[in-house]
Design a protein around this motif. Structure first.
Motif, PDB file in Angstrom:
ATOM      1  N   LEU A   1       0.824  -1.207   0.000  1.00  0.00           N
ATOM      2  CA  LEU A   1       0.000   0.000   0.000  1.00  0.00           C
ATOM      3  C   LEU A   1       0.860   1.259   0.000  1.00  0.00           C
ATOM      4  N   GLU A   2       2.020   1.195   0.631  1.00  0.00           N
ATOM      5  CA  GLU A   2       2.935   2.331   0.606  1.00  0.00           C
ATOM      6  C   GLU A   2       3.508   2.529  -0.794  1.00  0.00           C
ATOM      7  N   ALA A   3       3.811   1.439  -1.489  1.00  0.00           N
ATOM      8  CA  ALA A   3       4.297   1.542  -2.865  1.00  0.00           C
ATOM      9  C   ALA A   3       3.241   2.181  -3.763  1.00  0.00           C
ATOM     10  N   THR A   4       1.988   1.804  -3.556  1.00  0.00           N
ATOM     11  CA  THR A   4       0.886   2.387  -4.330  1.00  0.00           C
ATOM     12  C   THR A   4       0.733   3.865  -4.016  1.00  0.00           C
ATOM     13  N   ARG A   5       0.806   4.234  -2.746  1.00  0.00           N
ATOM     14  CA  ARG A   5       0.666   5.644  -2.350  1.00  0.00           C
ATOM     15  C   ARG A   5       1.740   6.511  -2.995  1.00  0.00           C
ATOM     16  N   ILE A   6       2.995   6.065  -2.918  1.00  0.00           N
ATOM     17  CA  ILE A   6       4.087   6.866  -3.469  1.00  0.00           C
ATOM     18  C   ILE A   6       3.943   7.019  -4.979  1.00  0.00           C
ATOM     19  N   ARG A   7       3.501   5.955  -5.656  1.00  0.00           N
ATOM     20  CA  ARG A   7       3.308   6.051  -7.106  1.00  0.00           C
ATOM     21  C   ARG A   7       2.205   7.058  -7.441  1.00  0.00           C
ATOM     22  N   LEU A   8       1.135   7.078  -6.666  1.00  0.00           N
ATOM     23  CA  LEU A   8       0.042   8.017  -6.912  1.00  0.00           C
ATOM     24  C   LEU A   8       0.481   9.456  -6.670  1.00  0.00           C
ATOM     25  N   VAL A   9       1.298   9.668  -5.628  1.00  0.00           N
ATOM     26  CA  VAL A   9       1.745  11.016  -5.303  1.00  0.00           C
ATOM     27  C   VAL A   9       2.775  11.513  -6.314  1.00  0.00           C
ATOM     28  N   SER A  10       3.692  10.642  -6.699  1.00  0.00           N
ATOM     29  CA  SER A  10       4.766  11.058  -7.612  1.00  0.00           C
ATOM     30  C   SER A  10       4.292  11.172  -9.057  1.00  0.00           C
ATOM     31  N   GLU A  11       3.259  10.386  -9.420  1.00  0.00           N
ATOM     32  CA  GLU A  11       2.687  10.442 -10.772  1.00  0.00           C
ATOM     33  C   GLU A  11       1.175  10.611 -10.652  1.00  0.00           C
ATOM     34  N   PRO A  12       0.687  11.841 -10.516  1.00  0.00           N
ATOM     35  CA  PRO A  12      -0.737  12.085 -10.283  1.00  0.00           C
ATOM     36  C   PRO A  12      -1.659  11.497 -11.356  1.00  0.00           C
ATOM     37  N   THR A  13      -1.140  11.284 -12.562  1.00  0.00           N
ATOM     38  CA  THR A  13      -1.975  10.740 -13.638  1.00  0.00           C
ATOM     39  C   THR A  13      -1.869   9.215 -13.736  1.00  0.00           C
ATOM     40  N   PHE A  14      -1.121   8.587 -12.831  1.00  0.00           N
ATOM     41  CA  PHE A  14      -0.905   7.142 -12.902  1.00  0.00           C
ATOM     42  C   PHE A  14      -2.203   6.361 -12.744  1.00  0.00           C
ATOM     43  N   ALA A  15      -3.040   6.770 -11.791  1.00  0.00           N
ATOM     44  CA  ALA A  15      -4.313   6.084 -11.532  1.00  0.00           C
ATOM     45  C   ALA A  15      -5.207   7.028 -10.747  1.00  0.00           C
ATOM     46  N   THR A  16      -6.454   6.636 -10.588  1.00  0.00           N
ATOM     47  CA  THR A  16      -7.426   7.508  -9.920  1.00  0.00           C
ATOM     48  C   THR A  16      -7.525   7.277  -8.423  1.00  0.00           C
ATOM     49  N   GLY A  17      -6.991   6.171  -7.929  1.00  0.00           N
ATOM     50  CA  GLY A  17      -7.096   5.904  -6.502  1.00  0.00           C
ATOM     51  C   GLY A  17      -6.439   4.596  -6.120  1.00  0.00           C
ATOM     52  N   LEU A  18      -6.739   4.146  -4.902  1.00  0.00           N
ATOM     53  CA  LEU A  18      -6.103   2.958  -4.336  1.00  0.00           C
ATOM     54  C   LEU A  18      -6.323   1.709  -5.180  1.00  0.00           C
ATOM     55  N   ILE A  19      -7.572   1.399  -5.475  1.00  0.00           N
ATOM     56  CA  ILE A  19      -7.874   0.138  -6.165  1.00  0.00           C
ATOM     57  C   ILE A  19      -7.295   0.127  -7.567  1.00  0.00           C
TER      58      ILE A  19
END
Length: 327
Positions: free
Chosen positions: A155-173
Motif C-alpha cells: 500500500l505504501e508503494a501504491t501511495r508513493i506512485r500516486l503522489v509522484s505520478e498524479p496521472t498514474f491512476a485515480t485511486g487505491l484500487i
C-alpha cells in the motif's frame, strides 16, 4: 467469560453484602487474544487517523524529496505550489492507500509491540526485564515493525506512485491493480528493504523515547492520581519528543524509499544496486531533503498516535498489559 468467585462468608451479612458489591463493581481484567486484539484495534485506529489526516503534509514532503528543484521553497511554499498547479484536491492524493496501509500497519505495530514486550517479560522474568527495559523496548518494537511492514509495503508503494505520478491512476484500487498488472506482485516489495531500513529504526526510536520520557514524567507525577485528561497530555508530550527523534533517525531511508518507488528499475537491475545508486546520487545532505516537513509531520502524528492509543485502550478496557518502567 469467567465469573468472579464467591467471597468467603465473614459471619456478618452486611459485610458480606458489601464485599459482593465491591467484587461486582470491579472490572475484570482481560488477557490473551481478547487483550491483544484490543491493543491491535487501538493501534490500527490511531495510525490510520493520524497518517490519513496528515496526507496533505505527506504529499508536499514527498514532492520535495522527489523534485527538490521545483519544490524548493520549503513546506509552506510547497503547499502553495501544489495548490496553484494542481488544485487543492491534489493534497489528498494517496489518501486511500495511506489510511488503509497504516490501519494494517498500526494493528501489527502496536499490538505486536505489546505482545513481544510481554513475551520478553515471560522469558527474562519481570525483574530482569525491568532492569534491561531499554533492550526490551528496542527488541519488541523491531520485531513488531518487521511484521507490520510486510502488511504496509504494497500500500505504501501504491501511495508513493500516486503522489509522484498524479496521472498514474485515480485511486487505491486502480493504482494497486495497475502496478500488479504491469509490473507484477514483486513490484510491491521493491521498496521492502528501504522500508525496513526506514521503519525499524523509526519505530525503535519512537517507542523507546516515548517510554523513557513518560517514565521520567511519572517519576515526578503520581500516575495513580493523574486525571485522564492529564494522562492524555503526557502521552501527547512524550509522543511529540519521540516523533522528533524518530524522524531524524529515519529520514535518509524515507527519502530513498520515495525515490525507489517513484519509477520501476531498469531491466535486470536489482533492488540493492538501485539503493546504492540512489544513495550515491543523494549524498548525506540530499538524504535529509524535506526534513522540516517531516519533523512537523512525524512529531504531530506520533504525539497524536500515543494520545489516541492511550484513550482507545481505556475505552476498550485494554488495561491488562504489564509495565516495566521504574517509578
Amino acid at each position: 467469560m469467567s465469573t468472579a468467585p464467591t467471597p468467603t462468608p465473614t459471619g456478618s451479612s452486611k459485610l458480606d453484602a458489601a464485599k459482593q458489591v465491591a467484587i461486582a463493581s470491579t472490572p475484570e481484567k482481560i488477557s490473551g487474544l481478547a487483550l491483544y486484539s484490543r491493543f491491535a484495534l487501538a493501534g490500527a485506529v490511531c495510525c490510520s487517523v493520524t497518517h490519513g489526516g496528515l496526507t496533505p503534509v505527506d504529499v508536499v514532503k514527498t514532492r520535495i524529496q522527489l523534485d527538490p528543484i521545483t519544490y524548493n521553497n520549503g513546506m509552506i511554499g510547497g503547499f502553495r505550489k501544489v495548490i496553484a498547479n494542481e488544485g487543492a484536491g491534489a493534497l489528498l492524493t494517496g489518501f486511500g492507500p495511506t489510511a488503509a496501509g497504516y490501519f494494517l500497519q498500526g494493528a501489527f505495530k502496536f499490538g505486536g509491540y505489546e505482545l513481544f514486550k510481554q513475551q520478553c517479560i515471560n522469558y527474562l522474568g519481570y525483574e530482569a526485564a525491568s532492569n534491561n527495559r531499554t533492550a526490551v523496548y528496542l527488541a519488541s518494537s523491531a520485531l513488531a515493525e518487521f511484521f507490520a511492514d510486510i502488511a504496509l509495503c504494497p500500500l505504501e508503494a501504491t501511495r508513493i506512485r500516486l503522489v509522484s505520478e498524479p496521472t498514474f491512476a485515480t485511486g487505491l484500487i486502480s493504482g494497486f491493480g495497475k502496478i500488479a498488472k504491469t509490473e507484477g506482485l514483486a513490484a510491491f516489495y521493491s521498496g521492502f528493504g528501504p522500508i525496513l531500513f526506514k521503519q525499524v529504526p523509526y519505530t525503535m526510536a519512537k517507542f523507546v523515547v516515548y517510554e523513557k520520557v513518560a517514565e521520567a514524567i511519572y517519576k515526578r507525577v503520581d500516575k495513580s492520581n493523574t486525571s485522564n485528561g492529564m494522562q492524555t497530555l503526557i502521552n501527547l508530550g512524550s509522543g511529540l519528543i519521540a516523533g522528533f527523534a524518530a524522524a531524524i533517525v529515519s529520514q535518509p531511508a524515507d527519502t530513498m524509499l520515495s525515490k525507489i518507488n517513484k519509477t520501476k528499475g531498469l531491466p535486470g537491475e536489482g533492488t540493492t544496486s538501485r539503493l546504492i545508486k540512489i544513495a550515491k546520487e543523494l549524498g548525506l545532505r540530499g538524504s535529509y531533503t524535506g526534513i522540516g516537513a517531516r519533523l512537523f509531520m512525524v512529531g504531530t502524528l506520533t504525539a497524536g498516535q500515543f494520545a489516541i492509543y492511550g484513550d482507545i485502550k481505556k475505552v476498550l478496557g485494554a488495561t491488562g498489559g504489564v509495565e516495566i518502567a521504574k517509578s
